[in-house]
Design a protein around this motif. Structure first.
Motif, PDB file in Angstrom:
ATOM      1  N   SER A  29     -27.605 -64.869  13.600  1.00 55.22           N
ATOM      2  CA  SER A  29     -26.303 -65.321  13.149  1.00 55.22           C
ATOM      3  C   SER A  29     -25.424 -64.117  12.875  1.00 55.22           C
ATOM      4  CB  SER A  29     -26.446 -66.159  11.885  1.00 55.22           C
ATOM      5  OG  SER A  29     -25.170 -66.492  11.386  1.00 55.22           O
ATOM      6  N   MET A  36     -24.375 -67.615   4.816  1.00 55.65           N
ATOM      7  CA  MET A  36     -25.222 -68.728   5.253  1.00 55.65           C
ATOM      8  C   MET A  36     -25.589 -69.622   4.073  1.00 55.65           C
ATOM      9  SD  MET A  36     -27.796 -67.474   8.235  1.00 55.65           S
ATOM     10  CE  MET A  36     -28.241 -65.836   7.718  1.00 55.65           C
ATOM     11  N   ILE A  37     -25.912 -69.021   2.936  1.00 54.76           N
ATOM     12  CA  ILE A  37     -26.269 -69.814   1.747  1.00 54.76           C
ATOM     13  C   ILE A  37     -25.070 -70.629   1.285  1.00 54.76           C
ATOM     14  CG2 ILE A  37     -26.882 -69.627  -0.688  1.00 54.76           C
ATOM     15  CD1 ILE A  37     -28.722 -67.305   0.080  1.00 54.76           C
ATOM     16  N   GLU A  39     -22.537 -71.697   3.117  1.00 54.01           N
ATOM     17  CA  GLU A  39     -22.300 -72.785   4.066  1.00 54.01           C
ATOM     18  C   GLU A  39     -23.316 -73.917   3.872  1.00 54.01           C
ATOM     19  OE1 GLU A  39     -22.424 -73.562   8.847  1.00 54.01           O
ATOM     20  OE2 GLU A  39     -21.685 -71.621   8.164  1.00 54.01           O
ATOM     21  N   LEU A  40     -24.558 -73.564   3.659  1.00 46.04           N
ATOM     22  CA  LEU A  40     -25.582 -74.587   3.407  1.00 46.04           C
ATOM     23  C   LEU A  40     -25.287 -75.349   2.120  1.00 46.04           C
ATOM     24  CD1 LEU A  40     -28.843 -72.716   4.476  1.00 46.04           C
ATOM     25  CD2 LEU A  40     -27.788 -74.697   5.586  1.00 46.04           C
ATOM     26  N   ASP A  42     -22.281 -75.881   0.855  1.00 45.82           N
ATOM     27  CA  ASP A  42     -21.155 -76.769   1.155  1.00 45.82           C
ATOM     28  C   ASP A  42     -21.630 -78.018   1.887  1.00 45.82           C
ATOM     29  OD1 ASP A  42     -19.423 -75.007  -0.034  1.00 45.82           O
ATOM     30  OD2 ASP A  42     -18.691 -74.127   1.849  1.00 45.82           O
ATOM     31  N   GLN A  43     -22.497 -77.831   2.874  1.00 49.00           N
ATOM     32  CA  GLN A  43     -23.025 -78.970   3.627  1.00 49.00           C
ATOM     33  C   GLN A  43     -23.850 -79.879   2.728  1.00 49.00           C
ATOM     34  OE1 GLN A  43     -25.116 -77.223   6.922  1.00 49.00           O
ATOM     35  NE2 GLN A  43     -23.229 -76.760   8.055  1.00 49.00           N
ATOM     36  N   THR A  44     -24.635 -79.290   1.836  1.00 51.66           N
ATOM     37  CA  THR A  44     -25.437 -80.086   0.901  1.00 51.66           C
ATOM     38  C   THR A  44     -24.534 -80.890  -0.012  1.00 51.66           C
ATOM     39  OG1 THR A  44     -27.152 -78.386   0.961  1.00 51.66           O
ATOM     40  CG2 THR A  44     -27.244 -79.955  -0.842  1.00 51.66           C
TER      41      THR A  44
END
Length: 159
Positions: A29, A36-37, A39-40, A42-44
């Motif tokens: 990436s 990355m953390i 973004e994860l 936010d998705q969670t």
């Protein structure tokens, strides 16, 4: 170019190599580990919010279905009670002419017969026996004057 590798990374003969482990795949990436953390997370958060909204909608649908079923059950019970009641024909044993009855003693519903029964518990004498029995057979019977729920009626005798 700075890339972030996820997986088992090693150098083989000076060449970087990425291998996957049993539980996780591998990937490269352009984002940093912190990006990355984030973004994860936010998705969670979006997935959690979506599940809360779906939960609320499903509770609303189940509540609507329960209330609708309850009302249908009450209506069926009421209709069953009415069909099981012995039907007693109400005979108007006071054949009077409407012209002979003073205005203050005429039924407020049909305006053709004399007021006879009193509603229980309010005590209003406003209907003839036929109209009173019609009011009593409703799903939620109420006095036509005060709109109080009634439990029945009784005949009033004047001397």
């Amino acid at each position: 170019v700075r890339d972030t590798a996820v997986g088992f990374s090693s150098f083989k003969n000076g060449v970087p190599e990425i291998k996957s482990c049993q539980d996780l795949p591998y990937f490269l990436s352009e984002m940093t580990k912190d990006q990355m953390i984030e973004e994860l997370m936010d998705q969670t958060g979006l997935i959690f919010l979506g599940s809360v909204i779906l939960g609320i909608v499903s509770v609303g649908i189940l509540s609507y279905a329960a209330v609708r079923t309850w009302n249908r059950w009450k209506l069926r019970n009421h209709q069953r009670e009415l069909s099981q009641r012995p039907s007693e024909p109400i005979v108007d044993d006071e054949p009077e002419d409407a012209e002979e009855i003073p205005d203050g003693q005429l039924c407020v519903i049909c305006v053709t017969r004399r007021r006879v029964p009193a509603f229980i518990p309010c005590g209003h004498v406003v209907c003839c026996r036929l109209c009173a029995s019609t009011v009593e057979r409703e799903l939620n019977p109420k006095c036509p004057v005060c709109l109080q729920s009634i439990r029945g009626s009784m005949r009033v005798y004047y001397s």
